[in-house]
Write an enzyme that holds these catalytic residues in place. Structure first.
Site, PDB file in Angstrom:
ATOM      1  N   SER A 166       0.840  -1.185   0.000  1.00 56.20           N
ATOM      2  CA  SER A 166       0.000   0.000   0.000  1.00 56.20           C
ATOM      3  C   SER A 166       0.890   1.256   0.000  1.00 56.20           C
ATOM      4  O   SER A 166       1.692   1.426  -0.911  1.00 56.20           O
ATOM      5  CB  SER A 166      -0.946  -0.042   1.203  1.00 56.20           C
TER       6      SER A 166
ATOM      7  N   HIS B  12      -7.873  -5.680   0.299  1.00 57.87           N
ATOM      8  CA  HIS B  12      -6.657  -4.868   0.364  1.00 57.87           C
ATOM      9  C   HIS B  12      -5.595  -5.500   1.243  1.00 57.87           C
ATOM     10  O   HIS B  12      -4.406  -5.421   0.951  1.00 57.87           O
ATOM     11  CB  HIS B  12      -7.008  -3.469   0.867  1.00 57.87           C
TER      12      HIS B  12
END
Length: 362
Positions: free
Chosen positions: A198, A334
């Site tokens: 990320s 995610h």
């Protein structure tokens, strides 16, 4: 690294270039006494002084609240949201010992930007992991038992969390990338491999770009990015200015671990300002277009149910390398790597061992 080298289930190879402080601030206004008021029953009782039992209960409640605040602060410093599913984080003494232990080989010196997650006296390579927004070095604690015995595992220690809690968090990407690049340049004697998830993917890329532009080669062998669109596909989501409720909802949707932490009001009070700062850094971050190109292989991972990072977004990472490029998806959203850490790490080293045989020389 060839296109076939990163092949595996779900792999799509592409070769070549292809506030609480505000709440406390209101002071009660001065009382105006126009006429004597009839004392209430509560006031009458207080006039005689608190009963011993009442005083003891009040003191006990204050102690309980102070203890809860201390425990929340300690828990926040020891861990962070989505801390890789650890059921019980190490004690501060253990964490401090883990930092002090770091005496890298080949004359490199201890540096505050790295935590040694797994020691190796003479590593054939060093894997350096970059945490996500709001994350910390402790996120990669569970990877210690997944990497090969001849690999040293380091995790980047961002300011403003864990044992750097007292330091202000970075406001701009340069405040992270430049000092981390300088620290990496001192890690001589073994090749370096970067993995970033990320926000950590962007930080790792910016560090790699600075190392590539340095006049002296630093031995970076590969860049692995995860859960992040390529530089040309980045879009601001303006999460830094979201309300507390919206921000909590977003964080809980990304990871079940977040829900457990954010249910604690004390931890939520400590964490939300930090995650806002990280999101504000990402909103202000503008990667160069076209991005600088690296001479090392790049592999991009993502969760196939991630609402904000799809296959097209991760394919944009192909523009950052003159070497080979590949993508691989894992089941999940995610934070797919919470459930798939073992196969992810295995795939990472399969890519390295298959396509970089010179790393086996030790």
């Amino acid at each position: 690294m060839t296109a076939e080298s990163a092949a595996g289930p779900g792999t799509r190879p592409i070769s070549g270039r292809a506030g609480c402080s505000a709440a406390r601030s209101g002071a009660p206004g001065a009382r105006r006494r126009c006429r004597p008021a009839r004392p209430s029953a509560a006031a009458a009782r207080l006039a005689d002084g608190p009963k011993p039992a009442d005083a003891e209960a009040t003191a006990s409640g204050m102690r309980t609240r102070r203890t809860a605040r201390r425990h929340a602060r300690r828990a926040f410093m020891e861990s962070s949201l989505t801390a890789s599913g650890q059921s019980k984080p190490p004690t501060p003494t253990t964490e401090k010992r883990r930092d002090v232990m770091h005496r890298p080989a080949s004359g490199t010196s201890l540096h505050p930007w790295f935590r040694q997650v797994r020691n190796c006296r003479a590593p054939r390579l060093r894997l350096i992991c970059f945490p996500h927004a709001g994350g910390s070095a402790g996120f990669f604690r569970s990877w210690a038992g997944l990497v090969p015995d001849d690999v040293e595992l380091l995790a980047v220690r961002y300011p403003g969390r864990e044992d750097r809690f007292a330091e202000p968090p970075a406001q701009r990407m340069e405040e992270l990338a430049e000092p981390i690049a300088q620290a990496c340049a001192k890690l001589t004697g073994s090749p370096l491999v970067f993995f970033g998830h990320s926000m950590g993917a962007s930080v790792a890329f910016e560090v790699a770009a600075r190392l590539a532009a340095a006049p002296v080669a630093t031995g970076l062998e590969a860049l692995f990015v995860s859960g992040r669109p390529g530089p040309e596909k980045l879009r601001s989501r303006n999460l830094a200015d979201a309300s507390d409720e919206e921000l909590v909802e977003e964080l809980v949707a990304m990871s079940g671990t977040n829900a457990e932490v954010l249910a604690n009001p004390e931890l939520r009070e400590l964490f939300l300002p930090l995650i806002r700062t990280d999101y504000r850094l990402l909103d202000a971050y503008e990667a160069a277009v076209p991005p600088p190109t690296l001479a090392v292989p790049v592999v991009a991972y993502y969760g196939d149910q991630d609402e904000h990072v799809d296959e097209d977004a991760v394919n944009a990472w192909s523009a950052v390398t003159r070497s080979s490029f590949a993508t691989r998806s894992f089941p999940g959203g995610h934070f797919y790597l919470e459930q798939h850490a073992a196969p992810l790490v295995a795939d990472l080293f399969a890519c390295l061992d298959t396509n970089a045989p010179h790393l086996d020389q030790g």
